[in-house]
Design an enzyme around this catalytic site. Structure first.
Site, PDB file in Angstrom:
ATOM      1  N   GLY A  67      24.703  76.896  54.071  1.00  0.00           N
ATOM      2  CA  GLY A  67      23.634  76.353  53.468  1.00  0.00           C
ATOM      3  C   GLY A  67      22.791  75.253  54.376  1.00  0.00           C
ATOM      4  O   GLY A  67      23.214  75.273  55.915  1.00  0.00           O
ATOM      5  N   ASN A  68      22.114  74.512  53.934  1.00  0.00           N
ATOM      6  CA  ASN A  68      21.523  73.498  54.870  1.00  0.00           C
ATOM      7  C   ASN A  68      21.184  72.115  54.080  1.00  0.00           C
ATOM      8  O   ASN A  68      21.916  72.172  52.681  1.00  0.00           O
ATOM      9  CB  ASN A  68      20.187  73.851  55.707  1.00  0.00           C
ATOM     10  CG  ASN A  68      19.421  74.137  54.595  1.00  0.00           C
ATOM     11  OD1 ASN A  68      18.912  73.114  53.801  1.00  0.00           O
ATOM     12  ND2 ASN A  68      19.028  75.445  54.569  1.00  0.00           N
TER      13      ASN A  68
END
Ligand code: PMT
Length: 393
Positions: free
Chosen positions: A208-209
């Site tokens: 993810g980020n």
């Protein structure tokens, strides 16, 4: 958008009347002129003094008491209103409005106004479910009233059921949406993406980020408030869904691509604020990968480039989060993805980029015009982007 708007806030006799104090306070703090009109029974639940103190305006409770400039000339209040909101609206007041009865200042104002009317019902579940109330609400809806549906929860009777006054955020979001109907994006269909996609490694882990979704959600809300019909395609965030928008929840880049393609087919504008993963695991493990596994190597493959690949005739706006060569890198993305506008996001400056409530951006259009904005709230940035979009039509 609420600044300088005249909002008539009608309060009727429900235990939820105390919640109207928060509504009045939030609207006033947002710069609106809030004219409170209370029915006689509302004054049994909350005092006019509370509302007067919160709004700084006289409160109308009696048509024949010349307490305000509006008391004698009740039509003046109806004419001054940009919107009339009744929260909470009891079954009794709803029934009077449906029948065109005007026997107090509030019902008179509604009957006399050309402004949009919003009703936020609150009552006991059995009163709400009664076919008479349902018929009355349907009748008012058909006449153009906006109904903020009541929620489910603990009621004054001590039991749980449908009939709780909707959340204050929902009521205020609806007011903004209704006020924006004739604004500069009215009739336009805008698709916004937000949040960071998650690419699953196994059933419990993902790549993810750090995107919180705040920037995209701010764009969606600003577009809604300016009259647009908004579809928000959101990767997972912890933000509440903006009222008055169609929200499509997705997880991965591929799901976002599919949702964007579907929504963009009928769109006038696509604004991609989402931080889309550039890579995804080639294979997702069916079962949780055990930590007994020695070193783990993941094979990653490219995700689809949504903005570059989506087809259609609409204004394309992208974001570019950059930590160096801000303008040059953003210009490159603008050209590569054939965009009309790119928002270069300086993620190195304090209070800017991922997770922050503020943002520092540079707007670059396809003619190469560069406009650097100061540090602003994400909502202010959203409005500046939409100002540009309006000019692109
Ligand atoms: O969500 P917040 O916490 O508020 O943070 C906001 C933000 C920093 C995420 C946002 O303002 C932002 O800058 N988003 C873009 C992030 C980014 O770096 O995008 P990019 O440079 O990888 O991609 C450029 C553009 O192409 C973006 O509009 C992106 O949505 C889009 N893209 C990217 C990859 C991909 N596979 N498909 C795409 O469509």
């Amino acid at each position: 958008m609420l600044a300088k708007k005249t909002i008539v806030l009608g309060i009727t006799g429900s235990i939820a009347a105390y919640k109207a104090a928060n509504i009045a306070s939030e609207l006033t703090q947002a710069g609106a002129r809030v004219e409170v009109v209370m029915t006689e029974s509302a004054t049994r639940f909350i005092t006019p003094l509370t509302l007067r103190s919160l709004t700084g305006r006289p409160v109308v409770t009696d048509m024949f008491e010349p307490a305000t400039e509006y008391s004698l000339e009740h039509v003046a209040l109806a004419e001054a209103a940009n919107v009339v909101v009744i929260a909470p609206a009891t079954a009794n007041t709803i029934a009077k409005l449906a029948a065109g009865i005007a026997d107090d200042m509030l019902t008179c104002t509604v009957l006399a106004t050309n402004a949009p009317v919003i009703l936020a019902p609150a009552m006991h579940a059995s009163m709400l479910q009664n076919p008479v109330t349902q018929d009355n609400l349907a009748k008012l809806k058909a006449r153009g009233f906006t109904i903020v549906e009541p929620g489910y929860g603990h009621l004054a009777s001590g039991k749980a059921g449908w009939g709780r006054l909707a959340d204050i955020e929902t009521i205020i979001g609806t007011i903004k949406q209704v006020l924006g109907r004739k604004d500069d994006l009215s009739g336009k269909r805008i698709v916004v993406t937000a949040g960071g996609t998650q690419e699953p490694i196994d059933p419990v882990r993902h790549i993810g980020n750090r995107s919180s979704g705040k920037m995209g959600y701010a764009v969606a809300e600003a577009a809604r408030d300016r009259g647009a019909t908004v579809t928000l395609i959101s990767a997972p965030t912890s933000l509440p869904e903006p009222v008055g928008t169609v929200v499509v929840q997705v997880q991965t880049a591929s799901q976002m691509k599919e949702a964007v393609a579907k929504a963009a087919a009928r769109a006038d504008v696509l604004i991609m604020a989402a931080a889309v993963a550039d890579y995804q695991p080639k294979d997702t493990a069916k079962n949780k990968i055990k930590k007994e596994t020695p070193d783990l190597t993941l094979e990653l493959v490219r995700t689809p480039d949504i903005l570059a690949e989506v087809k259609g005739d609409f204004i394309r706006v992208g974001f570019a989060a950059e930590s160096e060569n801000l303008v040059a890198n953003a210009k490159q993305k603008l050209q590569k993805k054939q965009l009309d506008l790119i928002i270069a996001n300086d993620i190195t400056s304090t209070g800017s980029g991922f997770g922050a409530d503020t943002n520092q951006v540079t707007l670059i259009d396809r003619k190469g015009k560069v406009e650097s904005l100061p540090l602003l709230t994400k909502r202010e940035v959203a409005d500046r982007i939409l100002d540009k979009v309006v000019k692109l039509f």
